[in-house]
Structures are given as structure tokens and as C-alpha cells.
Design an enzyme around this catalytic site. Structure first.
Site, PDB file in Angstrom:
ATOM      1  N   LEU A   1      10.305  -4.521   7.519  1.00 28.69           N
ATOM      2  CA  LEU A   1      11.761  -4.361   7.566  1.00 28.69           C
ATOM      3  C   LEU A   1      12.264  -4.375   9.003  1.00 28.69           C
ATOM      4  O   LEU A   1      13.338  -4.913   9.289  1.00 28.69           O
ATOM      5  CB  LEU A   1      12.180  -3.082   6.850  1.00 28.69           C
ATOM      6  CG  LEU A   1      11.900  -3.062   5.342  1.00 28.69           C
ATOM      7  CD1 LEU A   1      12.221  -1.700   4.754  1.00 28.69           C
ATOM      8  CD2 LEU A   1      12.645  -4.142   4.620  1.00 28.69           C
TER       9      LEU A   1
ATOM     10  N   THR B   1       6.728   4.538   3.849  1.00 33.27           N
ATOM     11  CA  THR B   1       5.346   4.101   3.718  1.00 33.27           C
ATOM     12  C   THR B   1       4.878   3.471   5.030  1.00 33.27           C
ATOM     13  O   THR B   1       5.405   3.801   6.088  1.00 33.27           O
ATOM     14  CB  THR B   1       5.188   3.132   2.536  1.00 33.27           C
ATOM     15  OG1 THR B   1       6.089   2.036   2.718  1.00 33.27           O
ATOM     16  CG2 THR B   1       5.465   3.815   1.208  1.00 33.27           C
TER      17      THR B   1
ATOM     18  N   VAL C   1       3.190  -0.275   5.751  1.00 33.53           N
ATOM     19  CA  VAL C   1       3.449  -1.676   6.074  1.00 33.53           C
ATOM     20  C   VAL C   1       4.952  -1.963   5.977  1.00 33.53           C
ATOM     21  O   VAL C   1       5.497  -2.733   6.768  1.00 33.53           O
ATOM     22  CB  VAL C   1       2.652  -2.621   5.140  1.00 33.53           C
ATOM     23  CG1 VAL C   1       3.008  -4.085   5.399  1.00 33.53           C
ATOM     24  CG2 VAL C   1       1.155  -2.404   5.319  1.00 33.53           C
ATOM     25  N   CYS C   2       5.622  -1.330   5.041  1.00 32.04           N
ATOM     26  CA  CYS C   2       7.044  -1.604   4.778  1.00 32.04           C
ATOM     27  C   CYS C   2       7.925  -1.496   6.023  1.00 32.04           C
ATOM     28  O   CYS C   2       8.698  -2.417   6.300  1.00 32.04           O
ATOM     29  CB  CYS C   2       7.571  -0.697   3.669  1.00 32.04           C
ATOM     30  SG  CYS C   2       6.712  -0.929   2.097  1.00 32.04           S
ATOM     31  N   PRO C   3       7.833  -0.417   6.816  1.00 35.03           N
ATOM     32  CA  PRO C   3       8.725  -0.360   7.978  1.00 35.03           C
ATOM     33  C   PRO C   3       8.426  -1.448   9.010  1.00 35.03           C
ATOM     34  O   PRO C   3       9.336  -1.905   9.706  1.00 35.03           O
ATOM     35  CB  PRO C   3       8.505   1.035   8.542  1.00 35.03           C
ATOM     36  CG  PRO C   3       7.219   1.512   7.980  1.00 35.03           C
ATOM     37  CD  PRO C   3       7.057   0.811   6.666  1.00 35.03           C
TER      38      PRO C   3
END
Length: 187
Positions: free
Chosen positions: A51, A44, A46-48
Site C-alpha cells: 500500500l 499486517t 506485507v500489506c503496508p
């Protein structure tokens, strides 16, 4: 019921960690400080960024005895595929837990049931398995790993210094407060 100072609930899940699939349970995390870092889904937007931000500070978390567990409702197989496909995710050295049954997301009350996804939830757990920090964001709002590191250090400080509390924006080495009758109305 508030989640702060409650015990994490029992769980058992598979994670992708350092090129292997490993089993993680509620018992695995006890004995040291832990962070559960929930995010909606692999592959997706925003997720990377989040993380990757945590991956950059992971050595700092390790120095203070903290293990990080990222958790999404994807499988551990999907985590491996994302790790192999993304330059940002390749930098991750912490366990990436798969929660396809949604049990862990339910345990931490971050499940969006009708979507089968987790909200952006961050939980700091002490070595006894008690939740000391809980922060939940809507899907479009990313988090800051440096602020998370500050909060973990504050939680660790308070745990080892009974009778002291950390004021707003406290950073390691700065003055703390000792609540007392003499301080009432003077801060």
C-alpha cells in the site's frame, strides 16, 4: 468463466478517504480508469509495504486519470485506525474500501472464504466498468506498483489505438506491434 472483459458487479461499500468516510459503488468508479487493489488485512506485514508502494506512485496514477481503491475485508473504521497508527499508511491519499461483508472480494473472486480474507488481487478497470487486467497472488507474495503503472499505461494505449498491441516489457513511448499476416513467425 474468465474475468477479463467482464463488467464489474454491483457493490456499495464505505471507504476511508482523506480523513472522511465516503460511499463507493460500482457506479462511482465508472467514467475513469480504476484499480482495485485487494489485500488480506490491515495491521499486517506485507500489506503496508504494498500500500505504501502504491501511495508513492499515486500521483503518477492520478496524472493518467486513474483512481486507486485499496480493498480488504476490514471495516472502514479499521482503515481509519490503521491510517492514524502507521507512518506508512498515513501517506495514502486514495480511498481504502472496507469489505466486511466480503461482497466485493466475492465479486472479484479473491475471497478466501474459510479465513474471511482476500487474496492479493489487482484489477484494472476501464471507464466502461470492464476488467482489463487481473492478477492474483498468494498472501506471501507482494506486488510492485511500478509494474502496475506500466500495465495500466499499456491498457490505456491499447484502448486508444485499435489494431495495436503492446509487447513484453513495453514502456510508454516505445514501439508497439500491429498484428498482421506479415508478422506471423517473424517476431
Amino acid at each position: 468463466m474468465a474475468i477479463i472483459n467482464t463488467q464489474i458487479k454491483p457493490f456499495k461499500a464505505e471507504a476511508y478517504h482523506n480523513g472522511k468516510f465516503v460511499t463507493v459503488t460500482d457506479e462511482t468508479v465508472k467514467g475513469k480508469w480504476s484499480i482495485f487493489f485487494f489485500y488480506p488485512a490491515d495491521f499486517t506485514f506485507v500489506c503496508p509495504t504494498e500500500l505504501g508502494d502504491v501511495a508513492e506512485l499515486y500521483p503518477e496514477f492520478q496524472k493518467i486519470g486513474v483512481e486507486v481503491y485499496s480493498v480488504s475485508t476490514d471495516t472502514h473504521f479499521t482503515h481509519k485506525a490503521w491510517h492514524d497508527a502507521s507512518e506508512t499508511i498515513k501517506k495514502i491519499n486514495y480511498p481504502m474500501i472496507g469489505d466486511p461483508t466480503h461482497a466485493i472480494a466475492r465479486n472479484f473472486d479473491v475471497l478466501i472464504a474459510d479465513a474471511g480474507l482476500a487474496l492479493r488481487g489487482t484489477f484494472v478497470v476501464n471507464p466502461e466498468g470492464e476488467i482489463k487486467v487481473a492478477e492474483i497472488h498468494d498472501l506471501g507474495i507482494g506486488r510492485d506498483a511500478s509494474e502496475l503503472l506500466r500495465k495500466v499505461k499499456a491498457a490505456q494505449y491499447v484502448a486508444t489505438h485499435p489494431g495495436e498491441v503492446c509487447p513484453a516489457k513495453w514502456k510508454e513511448g516505445e514501439a508497439t506491434l500491429a498484428p498482421s499476416l506479415d508478422l506471423v513467425g517473424k517476431i
